[in-house]
Design a protein around this motif. Structure first.
Motif, PDB file in Angstrom:
ATOM      1  N   TYR A 262      39.178  61.637  51.757  1.00  0.00           N
ATOM      2  CA  TYR A 262      40.018  60.695  52.499  1.00  0.00           C
ATOM      3  C   TYR A 262      39.793  59.276  51.977  1.00  0.00           C
ATOM      4  N   LEU A 263      38.538  58.906  51.793  1.00  0.00           N
ATOM      5  CA  LEU A 263      38.218  57.569  51.303  1.00  0.00           C
ATOM      6  C   LEU A 263      38.720  57.352  49.882  1.00  0.00           C
ATOM      7  N   LYS A 264      38.686  58.401  49.062  1.00  0.00           N
ATOM      8  CA  LYS A 264      39.198  58.265  47.699  1.00  0.00           C
ATOM      9  C   LYS A 264      40.705  58.005  47.694  1.00  0.00           C
ATOM     10  N   GLY A 265      41.404  58.450  48.720  1.00  0.00           N
ATOM     11  CA  GLY A 265      42.840  58.227  48.823  1.00  0.00           C
ATOM     12  C   GLY A 265      43.214  56.974  49.585  1.00  0.00           C
ATOM     13  N   LEU A 266      42.222  56.198  49.954  1.00  0.00           N
ATOM     14  CA  LEU A 266      42.463  55.009  50.769  1.00  0.00           C
ATOM     15  C   LEU A 266      43.368  53.999  50.081  1.00  0.00           C
ATOM     16  N   ARG A 267      43.206  53.828  48.801  1.00  0.00           N
ATOM     17  CA  ARG A 267      44.023  52.858  48.062  1.00  0.00           C
ATOM     18  C   ARG A 267      45.514  53.183  48.205  1.00  0.00           C
ATOM     19  N   ASP A 268      45.842  54.452  48.031  1.00  0.00           N
ATOM     20  CA  ASP A 268      47.240  54.860  48.161  1.00  0.00           C
ATOM     21  C   ASP A 268      47.753  54.640  49.575  1.00  0.00           C
ATOM     22  N   GLN A 269      46.918  54.906  50.560  1.00  0.00           N
ATOM     23  CA  GLN A 269      47.328  54.703  51.953  1.00  0.00           C
ATOM     24  C   GLN A 269      47.589  53.234  52.247  1.00  0.00           C
ATOM     25  N   VAL A 270      46.690  52.378  51.768  1.00  0.00           N
ATOM     26  CA  VAL A 270      46.847  50.941  52.000  1.00  0.00           C
ATOM     27  C   VAL A 270      48.117  50.430  51.335  1.00  0.00           C
ATOM     28  N   ASN A 271      48.295  50.784  50.072  1.00  0.00           N
ATOM     29  CA  ASN A 271      49.471  50.301  49.351  1.00  0.00           C
ATOM     30  C   ASN A 271      50.761  50.870  49.922  1.00  0.00           C
ATOM     31  N   ALA A 272      50.731  52.102  50.411  1.00  0.00           N
ATOM     32  CA  ALA A 272      51.920  52.692  51.038  1.00  0.00           C
ATOM     33  C   ALA A 272      52.258  51.968  52.340  1.00  0.00           C
ATOM     34  N   SER A 273      51.242  51.581  53.081  1.00  0.00           N
ATOM     35  CA  SER A 273      51.503  50.861  54.335  1.00  0.00           C
ATOM     36  C   SER A 273      52.082  49.480  54.058  1.00  0.00           C
TER      37      SER A 273
END
Length: 78
Positions: A62-73
């Motif tokens: 989950y933490l490794k995918g955090l960048r994508d989540q932040v940028n998507a938001s």
């Protein structure tokens, strides 16, 4: 966690995830932690230890995918 809660904190993480040196160092650290959890699962005898390691792996991914989540938001706010 629902999307409304995600949008409250995700934009605040923009500085962390979009700084290449910091983000790459963080990902390397997560990779080390991930390897350790995989070793734990391979060597575990007690099922409880396996389940704990599986939970840790899930959080690390989950933490490794955090960048994508932040940028998507951030993109969804535009």
């Amino acid at each position: 966690m629902n999307n409304n809660q995600n949008h409250k904190y995700l934009p605040k993480l923009k500085g962390l995830v979009n700084q290449p040196n910091s983000w790459n160092a963080f990902k390397e650290h997560l990779d080390v932690l991930l390897e350790a959890q995989h070793r734990t699962m391979e060597q575990a005898i007690d099922p409880v230890d396996i389940y704990k390691a599986q939970g840790a792996v899930q959080i690390i991914k989950y933490l490794k995918g955090l960048r994508d989540q932040v940028n998507a938001s951030l993109e969804s706010k535009k």
